[in-house]
Design a protein around this motif. Sequence first.
Motif, PDB file in Angstrom:
ATOM      1  N   THR A 320       0.820  -1.080  -0.028  1.00  0.00           N
ATOM      2  CA  THR A 320       0.184  -0.054   0.022  1.00  0.00           C
ATOM      3  C   THR A 320       0.836   1.290  -0.076  1.00  0.00           C
ATOM      4  O   THR A 320       1.786   1.421   0.906  1.00  0.00           O
ATOM      5  CB  THR A 320      -0.923  -0.021   1.265  1.00  0.00           C
ATOM      6  N   HIS A 321       0.505   2.163  -0.998  1.00  0.00           N
ATOM      7  CA  HIS A 321       1.194   3.392  -1.136  1.00  0.00           C
ATOM      8  C   HIS A 321       0.356   4.401  -1.465  1.00  0.00           C
ATOM      9  O   HIS A 321      -0.568   4.142  -2.404  1.00  0.00           O
ATOM     10  CB  HIS A 321       2.538   3.625  -2.005  1.00  0.00           C
ATOM     11  N   ARG A 322       0.652   5.651  -1.102  1.00  0.00           N
ATOM     12  CA  ARG A 322      -0.251   6.824  -1.447  1.00  0.00           C
ATOM     13  C   ARG A 322       0.852   7.749  -2.174  1.00  0.00           C
ATOM     14  O   ARG A 322       1.796   8.096  -1.729  1.00  0.00           O
ATOM     15  CB  ARG A 322      -1.045   7.480  -0.518  1.00  0.00           C
ATOM     16  N   VAL A 323       0.476   8.116  -3.464  1.00  0.00           N
ATOM     17  CA  VAL A 323       1.144   9.314  -4.045  1.00  0.00           C
ATOM     18  C   VAL A 323       0.321  10.669  -3.945  1.00  0.00           C
ATOM     19  O   VAL A 323      -0.887  10.531  -4.395  1.00  0.00           O
ATOM     20  CB  VAL A 323       1.374   8.721  -5.691  1.00  0.00           C
ATOM     21  N   THR A 324       1.056  11.662  -3.825  1.00  0.00           N
ATOM     22  CA  THR A 324       0.225  12.981  -3.256  1.00  0.00           C
ATOM     23  C   THR A 324       0.973  13.915  -4.136  1.00  0.00           C
ATOM     24  O   THR A 324       2.075  14.166  -4.063  1.00  0.00           O
ATOM     25  CB  THR A 324       0.264  13.272  -1.755  1.00  0.00           C
ATOM     26  N   LEU A 325       0.082  14.962  -4.904  1.00  0.00           N
ATOM     27  CA  LEU A 325       0.362  16.069  -5.544  1.00  0.00           C
ATOM     28  C   LEU A 325      -0.314  17.159  -4.532  1.00  0.00           C
ATOM     29  O   LEU A 325      -1.206  17.128  -4.191  1.00  0.00           O
ATOM     30  CB  LEU A 325       0.016  16.217  -7.064  1.00  0.00           C
ATOM     31  N   SER A 326       0.656  18.473  -4.465  1.00  0.00           N
ATOM     32  CA  SER A 326       0.128  19.503  -3.687  1.00  0.00           C
ATOM     33  C   SER A 326       0.831  20.683  -4.188  1.00  0.00           C
ATOM     34  O   SER A 326       1.951  20.560  -4.988  1.00  0.00           O
ATOM     35  CB  SER A 326       0.363  19.168  -2.167  1.00  0.00           C
ATOM     36  N   ASN A 327       0.484  21.892  -3.624  1.00  0.00           N
ATOM     37  CA  ASN A 327       1.196  23.168  -3.808  1.00  0.00           C
ATOM     38  C   ASN A 327       1.264  23.518  -5.340  1.00  0.00           C
ATOM     39  O   ASN A 327       2.354  23.606  -5.475  1.00  0.00           O
ATOM     40  CB  ASN A 327       2.426  23.147  -3.071  1.00  0.00           C
ATOM     41  N   TYR A 328       0.263  23.655  -6.043  1.00  0.00           N
ATOM     42  CA  TYR A 328       0.261  23.818  -7.322  1.00  0.00           C
ATOM     43  C   TYR A 328       0.499  25.222  -7.769  1.00  0.00           C
ATOM     44  O   TYR A 328       0.136  26.103  -7.047  1.00  0.00           O
ATOM     45  CB  TYR A 328      -1.029  23.507  -7.870  1.00  0.00           C
ATOM     46  N   GLY A 329       1.455  25.449  -8.824  1.00  0.00           N
ATOM     47  CA  GLY A 329       1.666  26.698  -9.440  1.00  0.00           C
ATOM     48  C   GLY A 329       0.116  27.110 -10.057  1.00  0.00           C
ATOM     49  O   GLY A 329      -0.421  26.250 -10.487  1.00  0.00           O
TER      50      GLY A 329
END
Length: 400
Positions: A320-329
């Motif tokens: 189990t893993h989570r990939v996270t994107l954040s702090n968008y331009g």
Amino acid sequence: MLLSCIMKATKPSNTAYPFVKTKQSFLLTFLLFLFSIASSYAQPTFFGVGSTPADGGLSLGPTVAVAPPASMLAGDLVIIYGQYRGTVTLSMSATGGQTWNAGATTSGSNQSYFISWCRYNGNNWPANPSVTAGAGNLSNLTVVMYVYRPTTANSLWGVNIAQITTAISNTNPSTITGVTTTLPNTVTMAFWGNAANTTWGTLTGGGTGWSKASLSAQYRNLTVTNQSHTAAYNLQATAGATGNTGQTMTTTVTNTLRAIMSWYELNDNCSGAINLTPGASCTNTPGTLVGATISSGVPAGCATGNLYDVWYSFTATSSTHRVTLSNYGTNFTRRQIEIYQGTCGGLSLVTCSPLQTAGPTSLNLDFTDYSPGTTYYIRVIYPNTVATPITTNGTFNICV
């Protein structure tokens, strides 16, 4: 091979087997840890330098060519520093078959310089590139080429910190204020130039990672009138402050023109994927889609449209893993993640996220059927409805 031999050993008695399984599990985890450390600290490397003239030589305008270092490879970052004894506008003359990013000329104290760069295309240089000061300008003209090798040959290059020109310095040592890079895998260069027969000594300033290894102490041009140029570089695997840097002049102290600039290696293709290390909590790595192109030959996933993308990889340490994107331009307004396994020439889709548009501040992709020890590729996508890439403000953070 060591792991393979252990795994194929004769099965011990039932009382010893749990201990052996624990040892195997520990060894696998330890090997994955070592792999992640090695991958995480990869960074561009200095490759070579060429100059016209060599230190203490003679070279006059209006046009001067420079011979590139031997054995360059496609994908190398090539930076040219041109310096003229007088006030002129400098530009590339012969391109050597490359596509150069035009540099702006800076002048002061009866001297001029400019900085231009390109990604070497591997064409073996049909002609040496040259810099011109314009017809009739016959004073000292120095051209120095600096070459850096990316972590992967398929990477593209972009500017992370645009050229910063600092006030003319007449102090010794001559210090340049450092910068803080915002992306991984960067090359930062500091440049000095003055209109005297100056030699340069020890690096000062207190910054970490600054070096002149394999560079000449200076590049003096002693034709007609004198001029001198020197430089230093700082290579970073991760984003962060370079700290200040300076150099001590060991002869005449005179007005010195100074500049600093940073380039980054863009993970635009699967083969240039930046490795991420999974953790119990989110440890962000900054990224950008500025300059990203559309990958070809990738199996269809969830995303549709014009798929401008960059790539990351990780080695699973659990199912189990989570990939996270954040702090968008501000221009990264449409976002999607796809996960693949296999090789870059033979990928297969594992899972993908739905399209996210303006509004949410992060995007999570959870999956519960990863195979520990297997490498997976993360495709971060800007799925635009029109064929227009992001040119500014395309940054983000990513973690696993």
